[in-house]
Design a protein around this motif. Structure first.
Motif, PDB file in Angstrom:
ATOM      1  N   ARG A  37       0.812  -1.152   0.012  1.00 33.69           N
ATOM      2  CA  ARG A  37      -0.057   0.039  -0.015  1.00 33.69           C
ATOM      3  C   ARG A  37       0.882   1.242   0.138  1.00 33.69           C
ATOM      4  NH1 ARG A  37      -4.951  -1.398   4.370  1.00 33.69           N
ATOM      5  NH2 ARG A  37      -5.736  -3.059   3.071  1.00 33.69           N
ATOM      6  N   PRO A  38       1.396   1.774  -1.220  1.00 34.45           N
ATOM      7  CA  PRO A  38       2.328   2.751  -1.173  1.00 34.45           C
ATOM      8  C   PRO A  38       1.721   4.171  -0.884  1.00 34.45           C
ATOM      9  CG  PRO A  38       1.721   1.912  -3.460  1.00 34.45           C
ATOM     10  CD  PRO A  38       1.291   1.120  -2.427  1.00 34.45           C
ATOM     11  N   TRP A  39       0.487   4.212  -0.936  1.00 37.77           N
ATOM     12  CA  TRP A  39      -0.390   5.355  -0.595  1.00 37.77           C
ATOM     13  C   TRP A  39      -0.268   5.668   0.815  1.00 37.77           C
ATOM     14  CZ3 TRP A  39      -4.207   5.294   2.797  1.00 37.77           C
ATOM     15  CH2 TRP A  39      -5.132   4.016   2.950  1.00 37.77           C
ATOM     16  N   ILE A  40      -0.180   4.656   1.677  1.00 36.29           N
ATOM     17  CA  ILE A  40       0.070   5.004   3.141  1.00 36.29           C
ATOM     18  C   ILE A  40       1.513   5.766   3.359  1.00 36.29           C
ATOM     19  CG2 ILE A  40       0.197   3.719   5.544  1.00 36.29           C
ATOM     20  CD1 ILE A  40      -1.802   1.756   4.508  1.00 36.29           C
ATOM     21  N   LEU A  41       2.762   5.105   2.761  1.00 42.35           N
ATOM     22  CA  LEU A  41       3.700   5.868   2.969  1.00 42.35           C
ATOM     23  C   LEU A  41       3.676   7.077   2.471  1.00 42.35           C
ATOM     24  CD1 LEU A  41       6.150   2.773   1.793  1.00 42.35           C
ATOM     25  CD2 LEU A  41       5.378   3.448   4.237  1.00 42.35           C
ATOM     26  N   LEU A  42       3.081   7.461   1.263  1.00 41.01           N
ATOM     27  CA  LEU A  42       3.053   8.691   0.653  1.00 41.01           C
ATOM     28  C   LEU A  42       2.364   9.812   1.647  1.00 41.01           C
ATOM     29  CD1 LEU A  42       3.523  10.496  -1.829  1.00 41.01           C
ATOM     30  CD2 LEU A  42       1.339   9.971  -2.873  1.00 41.01           C
ATOM     31  N   VAL A  43       1.513   9.117   2.231  1.00 38.80           N
ATOM     32  CA  VAL A  43       0.392   9.980   3.198  1.00 38.80           C
ATOM     33  C   VAL A  43       1.589  10.354   4.655  1.00 38.80           C
ATOM     34  CG1 VAL A  43      -1.369  10.122   4.976  1.00 38.80           C
ATOM     35  CG2 VAL A  43      -1.817   9.132   2.558  1.00 38.80           C
ATOM     36  N   PHE A  44       2.113   9.561   4.915  1.00 37.79           N
ATOM     37  CA  PHE A  44       3.087   9.826   6.189  1.00 37.79           C
ATOM     38  C   PHE A  44       4.215  10.734   5.642  1.00 37.79           C
ATOM     39  CE2 PHE A  44       1.356   5.902   7.785  1.00 37.79           C
ATOM     40  CZ  PHE A  44       1.073   6.563   9.304  1.00 37.79           C
ATOM     41  N   ALA A  45       4.671  10.547   4.414  1.00 36.70           N
ATOM     42  CA  ALA A  45       5.712  11.435   3.765  1.00 36.70           C
ATOM     43  C   ALA A  45       5.511  12.757   3.245  1.00 36.70           C
ATOM     44  CB  ALA A  45       6.851  10.550   2.943  1.00 36.70           C
ATOM     45  N   ALA A  46       3.947  13.040   3.068  1.00 40.14           N
ATOM     46  CA  ALA A  46       3.449  14.183   2.350  1.00 40.14           C
ATOM     47  C   ALA A  46       3.835  15.336   3.088  1.00 40.14           C
ATOM     48  CB  ALA A  46       1.947  14.020   2.222  1.00 40.14           C
ATOM     49  N   PRO A  47       3.579  15.678   4.367  1.00 40.55           N
ATOM     50  CA  PRO A  47       4.122  16.633   5.212  1.00 40.55           C
ATOM     51  C   PRO A  47       5.540  17.284   4.829  1.00 40.55           C
ATOM     52  CG  PRO A  47       2.716  15.318   6.476  1.00 40.55           C
ATOM     53  CD  PRO A  47       3.353  14.491   5.346  1.00 40.55           C
ATOM     54  N   SER A  48       6.704  16.301   4.937  1.00 35.78           N
ATOM     55  CA  SER A  48       7.900  16.490   4.789  1.00 35.78           C
ATOM     56  C   SER A  48       8.170  16.789   3.254  1.00 35.78           C
ATOM     57  CB  SER A  48       8.693  15.214   5.079  1.00 35.78           C
ATOM     58  OG  SER A  48       8.517  15.102   6.496  1.00 35.78           O
ATOM     59  N   LEU A  49       7.683  16.206   2.210  1.00 37.99           N
ATOM     60  CA  LEU A  49       7.637  16.695   0.991  1.00 37.99           C
ATOM     61  C   LEU A  49       7.117  17.856   0.536  1.00 37.99           C
ATOM     62  CD1 LEU A  49       6.621  13.110  -0.818  1.00 37.99           C
ATOM     63  CD2 LEU A  49       9.009  13.977  -0.519  1.00 37.99           C
ATOM     64  N   ILE A  50       6.098  18.107   1.024  1.00 35.89           N
ATOM     65  CA  ILE A  50       5.596  19.527   0.609  1.00 35.89           C
ATOM     66  C   ILE A  50       6.187  20.705   1.319  1.00 35.89           C
ATOM     67  CG2 ILE A  50       3.781  21.153   1.310  1.00 35.89           C
ATOM     68  CD1 ILE A  50       1.674  18.703   1.553  1.00 35.89           C
ATOM     69  N   LEU A  51       6.963  20.347   2.561  1.00 30.70           N
ATOM     70  CA  LEU A  51       7.800  21.291   3.114  1.00 30.70           C
ATOM     71  C   LEU A  51       9.167  21.640   2.282  1.00 30.70           C
ATOM     72  CD1 LEU A  51       8.310  23.271   5.504  1.00 30.70           C
ATOM     73  CD2 LEU A  51       9.510  21.453   6.727  1.00 30.70           C
ATOM     74  N   VAL A  52       9.809  20.542   1.962  1.00 28.70           N
ATOM     75  CA  VAL A  52      10.922  20.672   1.037  1.00 28.70           C
ATOM     76  C   VAL A  52      10.623  21.239  -0.484  1.00 28.70           C
ATOM     77  CG1 VAL A  52      12.445  19.128  -0.253  1.00 28.70           C
ATOM     78  CG2 VAL A  52      12.055  18.641   2.124  1.00 28.70           C
ATOM     79  N   LEU A  53       9.253  20.896  -0.998  1.00 29.26           N
ATOM     80  CA  LEU A  53       9.041  21.645  -2.292  1.00 29.26           C
ATOM     81  C   LEU A  53       8.974  23.071  -2.012  1.00 29.26           C
ATOM     82  CD1 LEU A  53       6.475  18.766  -3.846  1.00 29.26           C
ATOM     83  CD2 LEU A  53       9.074  19.683  -4.403  1.00 29.26           C
ATOM     84  N   LEU A  54       8.071  23.587  -0.886  1.00 27.13           N
ATOM     85  CA  LEU A  54       7.930  25.090  -0.598  1.00 27.13           C
ATOM     86  C   LEU A  54       9.220  25.656  -0.461  1.00 27.13           C
ATOM     87  CD1 LEU A  54       4.692  24.886   1.570  1.00 27.13           C
ATOM     88  CD2 LEU A  54       5.133  25.618  -0.749  1.00 27.13           C
ATOM     89  N   ILE A  55      10.194  25.203   0.264  1.00 26.45           N
ATOM     90  CA  ILE A  55      11.418  25.815   0.544  1.00 26.45           C
ATOM     91  C   ILE A  55      12.446  25.812  -0.655  1.00 26.45           C
ATOM     92  CG2 ILE A  55      13.615  25.331   1.837  1.00 26.45           C
ATOM     93  CD1 ILE A  55      12.152  24.236   3.968  1.00 26.45           C
ATOM     94  N   ASN A  56      12.337  24.899  -1.559  1.00 24.68           N
ATOM     95  CA  ASN A  56      13.350  24.805  -2.563  1.00 24.68           C
ATOM     96  C   ASN A  56      12.330  25.375  -3.973  1.00 24.68           C
ATOM     97  OD1 ASN A  56      15.896  23.077  -1.962  1.00 24.68           O
ATOM     98  ND2 ASN A  56      13.948  22.043  -0.850  1.00 24.68           N
ATOM     99  N   LEU A  57      11.425  25.057  -4.086  1.00 23.86           N
ATOM    100  CA  LEU A  57      10.689  25.448  -5.306  1.00 23.86           C
ATOM    101  C   LEU A  57      10.292  27.009  -5.034  1.00 23.86           C
ATOM    102  CD1 LEU A  57       9.529  24.297  -7.942  1.00 23.86           C
ATOM    103  CD2 LEU A  57       7.245  23.968  -6.923  1.00 23.86           C
ATOM    104  N   TYR A  58       9.867  27.574  -4.069  1.00 27.57           N
ATOM    105  CA  TYR A  58       9.409  29.076  -4.067  1.00 27.57           C
ATOM    106  C   TYR A  58      10.540  29.816  -4.594  1.00 27.57           C
ATOM    107  CZ  TYR A  58       8.323  33.468  -2.230  1.00 27.57           C
ATOM    108  OH  TYR A  58       8.231  34.818  -2.193  1.00 27.57           O
ATOM    109  N   PRO A  59      11.823  29.666  -4.184  1.00 24.62           N
ATOM    110  CA  PRO A  59      13.031  30.579  -4.617  1.00 24.62           C
ATOM    111  C   PRO A  59      13.129  30.563  -6.136  1.00 24.62           C
ATOM    112  CG  PRO A  59      13.704  29.617  -2.713  1.00 24.62           C
ATOM    113  CD  PRO A  59      12.453  28.716  -3.009  1.00 24.62           C
TER     114      PRO A  59
END
Length: 320
Positions: A37-59
């Motif tokens: 069930r990879p979507w379970i891992l994605l749910v747990f990793a989503a907050p960190s992934l979103i934070l990393v994307l915002l920090i790196n993607l916004y600049p």
């Protein structure tokens, strides 16, 4: 128990049906894996992934937006589209900086690699004081670049510096290493090799440790000399680490701001100005944010192309 009854029990046991006194079924139950069930891992990793994307993607997005406008560090300016990129690509100063960046990168990558590989091969031999020698060789990489550039300025910057005085004593006349454009370029490239070869030496030394010594013994039995061992065994066996080190050193050289800026400031007459120094001068001294960020994006594009090309060579090396 009759033969018929025993046969039926064995058949039922093979089908996974429990038989009294026959023990557990022969067919093992399949355990569920966490990856089912990879979507379970994605749910747990989503907050960190979103934070990393915002920090790196916004600049990156904001810088791209700035490169399309005629603004400064204070005001955003008007939207001009790709005009900044067109102005940069038609500016002779940009191509002068691009040419020196290319030379600076080639010398920095292959010069430091050649020196680092030679020293790594030397350290594999039995030499007295090897441990002390290793520590001394790491000093150019360990010492802060501000200290290194200050030391080199003391060595070559003025006519009273040690190297110009030595050159004049040998009959070469008044040699100004940082005032002559060609000599300044040579000095900057040599300095880059000086501070970069320890990194290459460590990379090559680690790669050489992974080569099986039995291969060299077999090559000696076949009559192979030192050159054949180097070109036929050593270089192919460490090719993957070599390509990785080239990728990293290319990124280091293209993005190297303090080495050039602290040593020459991009002079004389922009002879040692690299693209990253030109971008800095354009943004923070000329206050032209759009063209400066456009230069940075063009640098990034070139780095991506070079990295992809070298990464393909790494994949080919893995298949050998």
């Amino acid at each position: 128990m009759s033969t018929r009854t025993a046969g039926e029990g064995l058949s039922r046991a093979r089908k996974g049906v429990a038989v009294r006194g026959s023990g557990p079924p022969l067919a093992p139950r399949q355990n569920r894996r966490p990856g089912s069930r990879p979507w379970i891992l994605l749910v747990f990793a989503a907050p960190s992934l979103i934070l990393v994307l915002l920090i790196n993607l916004y600049p990156v997005v904001y810088a791209g937006w700035q490169s399309l406008r005629d603004g400064s560090l204070i005001a955003a300016g008007d939207f001009v589209g790709l005009e900044n990129y067109a102005n940069v690509l038609t500016d002779p100063v940009f191509w002068v900086a691009a040419l020196f960046t290319l030379v600076f990168t080639l010398v920095g990558v292959f010069g430091s690699w050649a020196v680092g590989l030679a020293l790594a091969l030397l350290l594999k031999t039995r030499i007295p004081g090897k441990s002390v020698f290793k520590v001394l060789l790491l000093l150019p990489w360990v010492v802060p670049v501000v200290v290194s550039t200050t030391s080199w300025n003391w060595l070559v910057a003025t006519p009273q510096s040690p190297l110009p005085v030595l050159a004049q004593a040998l009959g070469f006349g008044n040699v100004l290493f940082l005032a002559n454009p060609l000599l300044a370029q040579v000095t900057v490239c040599v300095f880059k090799v000086w501070i970069s070869f320890p990194f290459m030496m460590m990379m090559m030394a680690a790669a050489l440790e992974s080569v099986d010594k039995n291969i060299y013994e077999a090559a000696k039995v076949d009559g192979a000399g030192r050159w054949k061992e180097l070109t036929g065994i050593t270089l192919p066996m460490i090719s993957r680490s070599t390509y990785i080190s080239w990728i990293l050193m290319t990124i280091f050289c293209v993005n190297d701001f303090p080495t050039v800026f602290l040593l020459t400031g991009g002079g004389p007459v922009n002879a040692t100005q690299t693209l990253v120094v030109l971008a800095y001068v354009t943004v923070f001294q000329n206050f032209q944010t759009g063209p400066g960020v456009a230069i940075a994006f063009l640098m990034t594009l070139v780095l991506i192309v070079i990295s992809v090309a070298l990464y393909r060579q790494i994949r080919k090396a893995q298949m050998l």
